[in-house]
Enzyme design. Structure first.
Site, PDB file in Angstrom:
ATOM      1  N   LEU A   1       0.794  -1.220   0.000  1.00 57.33           N
ATOM      2  CA  LEU A   1       0.000   0.000   0.000  1.00 57.33           C
ATOM      3  C   LEU A   1       0.833   1.280   0.000  1.00 57.33           C
ATOM      4  CD1 LEU A   1      -2.871  -1.159   2.372  1.00 57.33           C
ATOM      5  CD2 LEU A   1      -2.799  -1.178  -0.125  1.00 57.33           C
TER       6      LEU A   1
ATOM      7  N   HIS B   1       2.834   4.270  -1.775  1.00 52.43           N
ATOM      8  CA  HIS B   1       2.753   4.971  -3.055  1.00 52.43           C
ATOM      9  C   HIS B   1       4.102   4.936  -3.753  1.00 52.43           C
ATOM     10  CE1 HIS B   1      -0.637   6.747  -0.847  1.00 52.43           C
ATOM     11  NE2 HIS B   1      -1.179   6.949  -2.038  1.00 52.43           N
TER      12      HIS B   1
ATOM     13  N   GLU C   1      10.418   4.408   2.886  1.00 49.39           N
ATOM     14  CA  GLU C   1      11.586   4.315   2.015  1.00 49.39           C
ATOM     15  C   GLU C   1      12.873   4.338   2.845  1.00 49.39           C
ATOM     16  OE1 GLU C   1       8.143   5.088  -0.354  1.00 49.39           O
ATOM     17  OE2 GLU C   1       8.831   6.036   1.492  1.00 49.39           O
TER      18      GLU C   1
ATOM     19  N   ASP D   1      23.973 -10.990   4.179  1.00 45.41           N
ATOM     20  CA  ASP D   1      24.167 -11.929   3.075  1.00 45.41           C
ATOM     21  C   ASP D   1      25.635 -12.068   2.706  1.00 45.41           C
ATOM     22  OD1 ASP D   1      23.296 -13.632   0.868  1.00 45.41           O
ATOM     23  OD2 ASP D   1      23.849 -11.936  -0.416  1.00 45.41           O
TER      24      ASP D   1
END
Length: 164
Positions: free
Chosen positions: A79, A81, A118, A132
């Site tokens: 959800l 944007h 973000e 990783d």
């Protein structure tokens, strides 16, 4: 006695998932910063801070991964944007005493919605990338403390985390 119960903006009146309509919101400059940490054993910390890791500069890879992740946030979180970010920065602070790396991000734009997700995504993916790249040397690393530090712009103005 009246209490202010927070509302969940991503639910409609029927309680269904809903993308918030930002059409009428003002275009303002918006900035968010976030942080997170990845703790590791001393040997792994020394490998990456001295540049002796066989995979090369893990910080350069994690920085690019974090920036790329911020740009793809709406593809990852249903959800959110899609945003036209004007600035994304990912930086690292080495905490030698605790054998951990602090990851910080900054996201900025001029738009109708904030950039907290973000900034959080950038930190999260940068931490995951470090994990990783180092998991063969230290599978017990721990990612922790991911949080928004500050947000500016929009109707609510400036907000700062108590831990900032």
């Amino acid at each position: 006695m009246t209490t202010n119960t927070p509302e969940l903006s991503h639910l409609n009146q029927q309680g269904e998932a809903n993308m918030v309509d930002v059409t009428e919101k003002a275009m303002t400059s918006r900035t968010a910063t976030a942080q997170g940490f990845i703790k590791m054993n001393r040997a792994t910390f020394e490998l990456i801070t001295t540049g002796k890791h066989k995979k090369g500069d893990v910080f350069a890879v994690a920085r690019i991964a974090g920036i790329q992740a911020a740009k793809k946030c709406s593809d990852l979180i249903p959800l959110c944007h899609p945003l036209m970010l004007s600035k994304v920065a990912v930086d690292f602070t080495l905490d030698t005493e605790n054998s951990q790396v602090q990851v910080n991000s900054l996201c900025r734009l001029t738009g109708q919605t904030g950039v907290e997700m973000e900034a959080l995504t950038a930190v999260s993916i940068a931490c995951l990338t470090l994990f990783d790249m180092c998991k063969a040397a230290d599978p017990a690393m721990m990612i922790h403390g991911i949080e928004v530090l500050t947000k500016e712009g929009g109707k609510s103005g400036h907000w700062q985390s108590p831990s900032a």
